[in-house]
Write a protein that holds these residues in place. Structure first.
Motif, PDB file in Angstrom:
ATOM      1  N   THR A  89      29.108 -14.655 -24.754  1.00 31.26           N
ATOM      2  CA  THR A  89      30.440 -14.957 -24.272  1.00 31.26           C
ATOM      3  C   THR A  89      30.595 -14.547 -22.810  1.00 31.26           C
ATOM      4  OG1 THR A  89      31.303 -12.819 -24.998  1.00 31.26           O
ATOM      5  CG2 THR A  89      31.371 -14.635 -26.580  1.00 31.26           C
ATOM      6  N   GLU A  90      31.618 -15.094 -22.171  1.00 31.58           N
ATOM      7  CA  GLU A  90      31.879 -14.761 -20.773  1.00 31.58           C
ATOM      8  C   GLU A  90      32.252 -13.291 -20.611  1.00 31.58           C
ATOM      9  OE1 GLU A  90      34.764 -16.308 -17.112  1.00 31.58           O
ATOM     10  OE2 GLU A  90      34.773 -17.303 -19.067  1.00 31.58           O
ATOM     11  N   GLU A  91      32.949 -12.753 -21.599  1.00 26.85           N
ATOM     12  CA  GLU A  91      33.324 -11.342 -21.549  1.00 26.85           C
ATOM     13  C   GLU A  91      32.098 -10.436 -21.611  1.00 26.85           C
ATOM     14  OE1 GLU A  91      36.099  -8.152 -24.051  1.00 26.85           O
ATOM     15  OE2 GLU A  91      35.936 -10.244 -24.687  1.00 26.85           O
ATOM     16  N   MET A  92      31.131 -10.775 -22.491  1.00 26.74           N
ATOM     17  CA  MET A  92      29.907  -9.986 -22.584  1.00 26.74           C
ATOM     18  C   MET A  92      29.111 -10.048 -21.282  1.00 26.74           C
ATOM     19  SD  MET A  92      28.798 -11.118 -26.434  1.00 26.74           S
ATOM     20  CE  MET A  92      27.188 -10.374 -26.292  1.00 26.74           C
ATOM     21  N   GLU A  94      30.269 -10.647 -18.217  1.00 21.86           N
ATOM     22  CA  GLU A  94      30.963  -9.897 -17.171  1.00 21.86           C
ATOM     23  C   GLU A  94      30.797  -8.396 -17.360  1.00 21.86           C
ATOM     24  OE1 GLU A  94      34.976 -11.157 -17.249  1.00 21.86           O
ATOM     25  OE2 GLU A  94      34.594 -13.098 -16.276  1.00 21.86           O
ATOM     26  N   LYS A  95      30.850  -7.937 -18.609  1.00 18.87           N
ATOM     27  CA  LYS A  95      30.679  -6.512 -18.866  1.00 18.87           C
ATOM     28  C   LYS A  95      29.276  -6.047 -18.490  1.00 18.87           C
ATOM     29  CE  LYS A  95      31.202  -3.049 -22.505  1.00 18.87           C
ATOM     30  NZ  LYS A  95      31.524  -2.809 -23.945  1.00 18.87           N
ATOM     31  N   ALA A  96      28.257  -6.850 -18.861  1.00 25.95           N
ATOM     32  CA  ALA A  96      26.884  -6.495 -18.504  1.00 25.95           C
ATOM     33  C   ALA A  96      26.684  -6.504 -16.989  1.00 25.95           C
ATOM     34  CB  ALA A  96      25.905  -7.453 -19.176  1.00 25.95           C
ATOM     35  N   ASP A  98      28.998  -5.969 -14.695  1.00 27.08           N
ATOM     36  CA  ASP A  98      29.704  -4.818 -14.115  1.00 27.08           C
ATOM     37  C   ASP A  98      28.896  -3.534 -14.282  1.00 27.08           C
ATOM     38  OD1 ASP A  98      31.779  -6.437 -13.369  1.00 27.08           O
ATOM     39  OD2 ASP A  98      32.998  -6.022 -15.151  1.00 27.08           O
ATOM     40  N   GLU A  99      28.323  -3.328 -15.465  1.00 24.60           N
ATOM     41  CA  GLU A  99      27.522  -2.123 -15.684  1.00 24.60           C
ATOM     42  C   GLU A  99      26.269  -2.120 -14.810  1.00 24.60           C
ATOM     43  OE1 GLU A  99      26.713  -1.911 -19.819  1.00 24.60           O
ATOM     44  OE2 GLU A  99      28.785  -1.410 -20.386  1.00 24.60           O
ATOM     45  N   CYS A 101      25.981  -3.649 -11.927  1.00 26.08           N
ATOM     46  CA  CYS A 101      26.430  -3.438 -10.544  1.00 26.08           C
ATOM     47  C   CYS A 101      26.676  -1.955 -10.277  1.00 26.08           C
ATOM     48  CB  CYS A 101      27.687  -4.255 -10.297  1.00 26.08           C
ATOM     49  SG  CYS A 101      28.307  -4.167  -8.598  1.00 26.08           S
TER      50      CYS A 101
END
Length: 210
Positions: A89-92, A94-96, A98-99, A101
């Motif tokens: 998913t897009e949320e997964m 983005e979370k990966a 961000d972490e 980064c």
């Protein structure tokens, strides 16, 4: 005086299924994970099995089982295999991202603090850490290191949860000794000043030739 604040291992490990398994609150699942890890370690290290071949064979067997299960279900009017939707998913994502980064920025900040700021304490920590990793890596294989990590995950949190006060006392004493040694090294070997002076000299030379 009141009792000192007690650190919660359960909250630090995520307050969920992972914490229950690592702290042996669900003994059956803990034993299952530990036995499975031991079996895989024996398979790869002692049996000489290749990791890539193992993953390929497991995935190939899984695909065959699911394929014939779906075909037989269509012929016999049975339900299809309970396979969830395999998608990211897009949320997964983005979370990966961000972490990742955050980790990259932390590493770059550490490198800048050593190269530009001449942080002596951070320099010694990084140097000793990389030397220790290199030394351990020359003695043990990567799979063995992973297996040792699994064993430590199943023993250290449990021991710390049972003997937290004693371990905290010993760690505090070790920290004080390390800080004293660091101050002695910093007083007699001002490496931070040497690094800063060397970097300034290189900057002047580059400016002169530019």
């Amino acid at each position: 005086m009141g009792e000192p604040h007690r650190f919660s291992d359960y909250l630090a490990l995520g307050d969920g299924a992972v914490a229950d398994i690592l702290l042996w609150r669900k003994r059956n699942q803990s034993v299952l994970v530990l036995v499975s890890s031991t079996f895989l370690w024996l398979l790869f290290v002692k049996g000489g099995y290749d990791l890539l071949s193992f993953l390929s064979n497991v995935l190939f067997s899984l695909v065959i089982i699911l394929f014939f299960w779906a075909k037989s279900a269509a012929l016999l009017n049975r339900p299809l295999p309970p396979l969830p939707d395999l998608e990211v998913t897009e949320e997964m994502a983005e979370k990966a991202a961000d972490e990742m980064c955050v980790c990259i920025n932390r590493a770059m900040s550490m490198a800048r603090a050593i190269a530009i700021g001449g942080d002596l304490k951070l320099f010694w920590q990084l140097a000793l850490g990389l030397w220790f990793i290199s030394y351990i890596g020359s003695l043990l294989s990567f799979v063995t290191l992973l297996y040792i990590g699994v064993l430590l995950c199943f023993t250290l949190p449990l021991l710390y949860d049972k003997h937290q006060a004693l371990i905290d006392e010993k760690l505090y004493a070790i920290q004080r000794i390390a800080q004293m040694q660091y101050r002695l090294i910093d007083e007699h070997v001002p490496l931070g000043d040497c690094l800063t002076f060397s970097l300034k000299g290189q900057t002047r030379k580059s400016a002169r030739f530019s």
